[in-house]
Design a protein around this motif. Sequence first.
Motif, PDB file in Angstrom:
ATOM      1  N   ASP A  67       0.833  -1.195   0.000  1.00 19.61           N
ATOM      2  CA  ASP A  67       0.000   0.000   0.000  1.00 19.61           C
ATOM      3  C   ASP A  67       0.876   1.257   0.000  1.00 19.61           C
ATOM      4  OD1 ASP A  67      -2.702  -1.262   0.387  1.00 19.61           O
ATOM      5  OD2 ASP A  67      -1.698  -2.003   2.198  1.00 19.61           O
ATOM      6  N   ALA A  93       3.915   2.628  -9.170  1.00 21.04           N
ATOM      7  CA  ALA A  93       3.244   3.907  -9.395  1.00 21.04           C
ATOM      8  C   ALA A  93       2.087   3.754 -10.372  1.00 21.04           C
ATOM      9  CB  ALA A  93       4.243   4.946  -9.910  1.00 21.04           C
ATOM     10  N   GLY A  96      -1.007   2.706  -8.827  1.00 17.38           N
ATOM     11  CA  GLY A  96      -1.593   3.654  -7.884  1.00 17.38           C
ATOM     12  C   GLY A  96      -1.071   3.516  -6.471  1.00 17.38           C
ATOM     13  N   THR A  97       0.014   2.774  -6.285  1.00 16.03           N
ATOM     14  CA  THR A  97       0.602   2.604  -4.966  1.00 16.03           C
ATOM     15  C   THR A  97       1.253   3.904  -4.507  1.00 16.03           C
ATOM     16  OG1 THR A  97       1.069   0.287  -5.499  1.00 16.03           O
ATOM     17  CG2 THR A  97       2.233   1.228  -3.605  1.00 16.03           C
ATOM     18  N   ARG A  98       1.065   4.252  -3.231  1.00 21.05           N
ATOM     19  CA  ARG A  98       1.782   5.418  -2.697  1.00 21.05           C
ATOM     20  C   ARG A  98       3.262   5.111  -2.604  1.00 21.05           C
ATOM     21  NH1 ARG A  98      -0.708   6.979   2.938  1.00 21.05           N
ATOM     22  NH2 ARG A  98      -0.889   4.707   3.046  1.00 21.05           N
ATOM     23  N   ASP A 150      -0.037  10.782  -3.905  1.00 23.29           N
ATOM     24  CA  ASP A 150       0.465   9.434  -4.158  1.00 23.29           C
ATOM     25  C   ASP A 150       1.985   9.358  -4.134  1.00 23.29           C
ATOM     26  OD1 ASP A 150       0.618  11.017  -6.404  1.00 23.29           O
ATOM     27  OD2 ASP A 150       0.204   9.406  -7.818  1.00 23.29           O
TER      28      ASP A 150
END
Length: 321
Positions: A67, A93, A96-98, A150
């Motif tokens: 996550d 990225a 959508g991973t931080r 993000d």
Amino acid sequence: MYTVVVVALPDAIAFDLATPIETFGRVRLPDGRPGYRVLVAGHEPSVQAGPLRLQVDEGLDALERADLVVVPGRNDPLRPSPPEVVAALQAAAARGTRIASICVGAFTLAEAGLLDGRDATTHWRAADAFAERHPAVRLDPDVLYTDNGDVLTSAGAASGLDLCLHIVERDYGTAVAADAARLAVAPLHRPGGQAQYIVRNRPAAAPSPLAPVFSWIESNAYRDLTLSEVAQAAGMSTRTLSRRFAQETGQSPMQWVAGVRLRHAQELLESTDHTIDRIAAQTGFPSTSNFRAQFGQVVGVTPGAYRAVFRGAPAEGRRGA
């Protein structure tokens, strides 16, 4: 529970590597459950981190379960990152991973193209090299951390803790973050930014045609100087002097003088009990109010707040001393 993957890069700074591991790994929710599952991943089974060699249990495929991915700095931030790490960060990225960086770990994020057109920070001593290498990034070396949603970055060393606590507050709220801060014996929000830690306008060790005038300013910054006086001391016209300062320092001669005065004031705040009025007069500011205004604008905190952080209490007044 969030899964945090800390990327173990070759030549990682051990402090940067340990900060997210310890901070996230000790977060507890009000019911006692852990707030984060922390994994350490790398493209090799072991990495050198300064004087330490560390075993890495997870491969880069662990980023697919993350996550949050945290990238620590390396002792040589200009060294190219392993292509496998760059590709894994780009893939994370895209999912959508931080992704967050500690200190000069921002170089790795920029190398992966994750910071173009975004706000970022890094250690102030590496800021010039970063800006030259990654001009598409909106670099702000004065702040402790940046948050683009993000993609997040932190400044040097302890700023990594500031960033981690900020992320905990984002994820679980102030109460949980405050508890994590107490456990780390650290403030949840530090006053000011990285600007208060920057050593300003110190002449470079390398030979410079401006070295004589740098030294002259060091000795005369307390005076009410004019551009003409500085140019006369340098043996140049004001136009030539201004051009050479712009080329070598990116500042005008009088901006350089102001930076030297601020550094001298910081040194006096750190090492003496002189009043703010006296320090303003000693370092060449036209008035105390002008000193306070310039100091706050550039350093980000008041002179009194700066002294409280960098001078602190006398040794005999500290418990446990």
